[in-house]
Design a protein around this motif. Structure first.
Motif, PDB file in Angstrom:
ATOM      1  N   SER A   1     107.809  53.795  12.560  1.00 36.12           N
ATOM      2  CA  SER A   1     107.410  53.092  13.780  1.00 36.12           C
ATOM      3  C   SER A   1     108.408  53.418  14.891  1.00 36.12           C
ATOM      4  N   ASN A   2     108.066  54.399  15.706  1.00 35.14           N
ATOM      5  CA  ASN A   2     108.988  54.859  16.733  1.00 35.14           C
ATOM      6  C   ASN A   2     109.222  53.788  17.798  1.00 35.14           C
ATOM      7  N   THR A   3     108.193  52.997  18.092  1.00 34.58           N
ATOM      8  CA  THR A   3     108.352  51.931  19.095  1.00 34.58           C
ATOM      9  C   THR A   3     109.372  50.906  18.622  1.00 34.58           C
ATOM     10  N   ILE A   4     109.264  50.507  17.351  1.00 36.18           N
ATOM     11  CA  ILE A   4     110.218  49.538  16.803  1.00 36.18           C
ATOM     12  C   ILE A   4     111.608  50.142  16.726  1.00 36.18           C
ATOM     13  N   VAL A   5     111.697  51.408  16.344  1.00 40.77           N
ATOM     14  CA  VAL A   5     112.991  52.089  16.297  1.00 40.77           C
ATOM     15  C   VAL A   5     113.645  52.073  17.673  1.00 40.77           C
TER      16      VAL A   5
ATOM     17  N   ASN B   1     109.484  62.645   6.872  1.00 41.06           N
ATOM     18  CA  ASN B   1     108.921  63.543   7.895  1.00 41.06           C
ATOM     19  C   ASN B   1     108.505  62.787   9.157  1.00 41.06           C
ATOM     20  N   ARG B   2     109.314  61.822   9.570  1.00 38.85           N
ATOM     21  CA  ARG B   2     109.032  61.077  10.802  1.00 38.85           C
ATOM     22  C   ARG B   2     109.697  61.815  11.973  1.00 38.85           C
ATOM     23  N   ASP B   3     109.064  62.856  12.444  1.00 39.21           N
ATOM     24  CA  ASP B   3     109.695  63.713  13.448  1.00 39.21           C
ATOM     25  C   ASP B   3     109.925  62.996  14.778  1.00 39.21           C
ATOM     26  N   ASP B   4     108.981  62.134  15.183  1.00 40.58           N
ATOM     27  CA  ASP B   4     109.171  61.431  16.448  1.00 40.58           C
ATOM     28  C   ASP B   4     110.345  60.468  16.368  1.00 40.58           C
TER      29      ASP B   4
ATOM     30  N   MET C   1     114.819  70.876  14.792  1.00 42.93           N
ATOM     31  CA  MET C   1     115.334  69.796  15.627  1.00 42.93           C
ATOM     32  C   MET C   1     116.772  69.449  15.245  1.00 42.93           C
ATOM     33  N   LEU C   2     117.027  69.337  13.949  1.00 42.57           N
ATOM     34  CA  LEU C   2     118.363  68.980  13.475  1.00 42.57           C
ATOM     35  C   LEU C   2     119.370  70.090  13.738  1.00 42.57           C
TER      36      LEU C   2
END
Length: 698
Positions: free
Chosen positions: A405-409, A436-439, A485-486
């Motif tokens: 959950s990118n919004t919660i993060v 694999n949560r890329d966002d 990305m990393l």
């Protein structure tokens, strides 16, 4: 036609296998029953279970629920809680002594002991009664002796409901009064185990009948069924508001609990019935009574997201800090269920938002876990503590990153202490990369989380390969975008004990291999726990020559592959098991100390059955990266094993071509990364870079 499973008391295992039921799809129920009886009598070799197993292959045994609602006992619902599939008749008080005879059949019975035409008396029968249902819904009954022999099988006799109970369910008040006046009628005696007439009236909502019966026999008002339910609890369960009112007016005790310790108030909250709750509260019911799981009526109202009931309960004295047996409070329940209105109501009345359940989780943790963005936003606006770890040590940010959950993060990042994150021994980057949560990965990187953070030793030990970095997770998941990305954010590809490059080579993904090498992955790195005399990554790339060649092109050592302690002499047998390898390392008569120190040699690795078939092409590629070398006797054996590989032996024989030796010397002096800057023709540059063929895509 579906198979059935009929319970029986026989001890022998069923004989024979299930048949193709489509063979019997055109037979009627009576024909199927006849067939089952004949088979049960003729299959004498498995007599203990033949009837049960053969009926099972030709009938559908779907034990149907009664058509009456739950909690209403009858012969199908078995209010005593016993298994109706295997009843002992001596426990039944309402089984008929003489049931109607089944339909007559014209079967010829070859058995000396055929089933009786009439059913035995269930009160005196010594054996097992099995009840089942056919596919068309016909209820059947089978009587079987203790030795498994079938005595009788046929339709189950219908059982008429008692006249008083029938009149109550129909709401025939005059008939009820008349039956009550008959001699021998005792309202305190159950028709079924624990089920009185008052229960029947409450269940069907016949408030007038309730009033009439309580006027005649007030002592029955708080009697309980076999499940511990009073008439009041049954009326609440069925939302019979008028019955609830009548029962309370006659003095029904609203605090009597059933065997699950549920009160009428708890059940009213579960039914989400505010009117019933108000009526019970007006009669002084206890509001903080726990059910068998420790839940209170308030907790159930919160689970139902009914603020109106919550408000009534709090005004009546309900405590919002009580927890159930799992340490869960109403606030936690609201956060877990995503019920925003009850949560806002509880917080407004002083509920502790930071209380922790038995596993250490807070309401914020649980909301983040379940992806309830509005709940997280509300809790954070009320200054909920985002740095309280759960039992596993993870913070709400960790679990939000794991769930993706990118919004919660994004909401949790500003209020989460990075020092507390480090103390947990794992970064949210690890969990985002693992799933694999890329966002989420991108958000965490932008927020400044260390891409080179390593898991604590304790957490790393939970993985067999002892992984430690977020990059490793991305590589092993074959997540090329996550790897890129990393690496672009500064991830070091050489921190893990088992290098990510080795994982990428094993997965045969050349895009990941290229990314890692371009960002400084050590091609020649060893594995500390499994030493080799050559670059360990070769063990995972020998089957993929394009990757193998790419690694050699970019600095992979080739000479060490031809460095063998046995040379042209005989080699010891290949050791395939760990114990054999240990024996080779420590007790072999040939150079034991050197072998133990040096580790596995290239010639030993290439001799593995899964790799040896590619020995020739592998050696051929290696020869392009070395000068004068000598092939050991084992490598020669491989080249001799296939006639087409003889040209490779010639290639290895000295002297090596001058062009090859010049290429090696130029690369040594100039360096591989400087070759492109030389003022040479393009073809010569490509030759120096071993670019005779394009790389394959993974």
């Amino acid at each position: 036609m579906a198979a059935a499973t009929i319970s029986h008391s026989g001890s022998a295992a069923p004989c024979g296998s299930l048949e193709d039921y489509s063979l019997y799809s055109n037979l009627s129920d009576d024909e199927l029953l006849q067939l089952a009886i004949e088979r049960s009598l003729t299959d004498t070799h498995c007599s203990n279970t033949s009837a049960a197993s053969n009926i099972a292959t030709t009938t559908t045994n779907t034990l149907s629920a009664a058509t009456t609602p739950a909690h209403l006992p009858d012969r199908n619902m078995n209010p005593t809680g016993r298994n109706t599939n295997q009843l002992k008749p001596k426990h039944s008080s309402n089984s008929p002594a003489n049931a109607s005879s089944p339909t007559q059949t014209t079967a010829h019975y070859s058995s000396p002991n055929p089933p009786a035409e009439n059913p035995p008396d269930p009160k005196t029968f010594d054996g097992t009664i099995s009840r089942f249902m056919t596919g068309s819904g016909k209820r059947m009954v089978a009587y079987r002796r203790p030795d498994g022999n079938l005595v009788f099988i046929g339709p189950e006799p219908e059982e008429d409901e008692e006249p008083l109970f029938k009149a109550i369910s129909a709401g025939d008040v005059s008939r009820v009064k008349a039956l009550m006046m008959q001699p021998g009628t005792n309202l305190m005696l159950p028709s079924k185990p624990g089920w009185l007439a008052i229960h029947q009236a409450a269940w069907f909502g016949q408030d007038t009948c309730v009033n009439v019966m309580l006027s005649a026999q007030p002592g029955m008002i708080n009697k309980q069924t076999d499940r511990g339910e009073t008439a009041l609890l049954l009326a609440v369960t069925k939302d019979r508001l008028r019955c609830v009112q009548v029962l309370l007016e006659h003095g029904a005790d609203p605090d009597i609990r059933n065997y699950d310790k549920e009160t009428p108030l708890y059940r009213a909250c579960e039914r989400n019935n505010a009117a019933t709750v108000a009526m019970l509260l007006n009669h002084g019911v206890g509001v903080n009574t726990h059910c068998i799981h420790g839940c209170t009526p308030l907790q159930e109202a919160v689970a139902q997201s009914n603020v109106e009931i919550c408000e009534m309960l709090l005004k009546a004295g309900a405590k919002h800090n009580l927890t159930n047996m799992f340490g869960i409070s109403p606030v936690f329940t609201a956060a877990q269920s995503g019920n925003l209105a009850p949560l806002r109501f509880l917080l407004r009345h002083g509920a502790d938002m930071n209380s922790q359940a038995a596993d250490g989780a807070t309401a914020l943790y649980e909301a983040a876990k379940n992806g309830h963005e509005d709940i997280v936003e509300l809790l954070l606006s009320q200054n909920a503590d985002a740095n309280k770890p759960g039992k596993t040590g993870l913070l709400p940010l960790h679990i939000a990153a794991q769930r993706g959950s990118n919004t919660i993060v994004s909401m949790l990042i500003p209020v989460t202490s990075k020092a507390r994150v480090r103390r947990t021994g794992i970064s949210p980057l690890h969990l985002a990369a693992e799933r694999n949560r890329d966002d989420v990965l991108e958000s965490l990187i932008k927020a400044g989380f260390d891409v080179n953070a390593q898991m604590s030793e304790e957490r790393s030990k939970s993985y067999e390969d002892r992984r430690s970095t977020a990059l490793y997770f991305a590589v092993i998941n074959n997540n090329v975008d996550g790897v890129r990305m990393l690496l672009e954010a500064g991830a070091n590809p050489n921190l893990d004990m088992f290098k990510p490059l080795m994982v990428a080579a094993r997965l045969a993904c050349i895009r990941t291999v290229v990314l890692l090498v371009e960002h400084g992955a050590d091609i020649n790195a060893p594995i500390p726990t499994h030493p080799t005399t050559f670059p360990a990554v070769y063990m995972f790339s020998m089957k993929y020559l394009s990757i193998f060649k790419y690694l050699l092109d970019h600095g992979g050592h080739a000479v060490s592959c031809f460095d063998c302690v046995y040379g042209s002499g005989p080699h010891p047998p290949i050791k395939t098991t760990r114990s054999q390898r240990d024996e080779l390392h420590y007790s072999d008569s040939v150079l034991p100390e050197i072998q133990s120190r040096r580790g596995v040699q290239f010639c030993e690795m290439i001799s593995a059955p899964s790799i040896s078939r590619w020995a020739g092409p592998i050696i051929d590629v290696l020869l392009d990266y070395v000068g004068h070398v000598t092939l050991c006797s084992r490598l020669m054996e491989h080249l001799d094993s296939y006639s087409d590989w003889s040209i490779i032996k010639e290639k290895a024989a000295p002297p090596r071509p001058l062009l090859q030796l010049c290429r090696l010397q130029i690369l040594k002096v100039v360096g591989r990364h400087q070759v492109k800057k030389l003022p040479l023709p393009g073809s010569m540059i490509r030759f120096l870079q071993h670019q005779e063929a394009p790389l394959d895509e993974c």
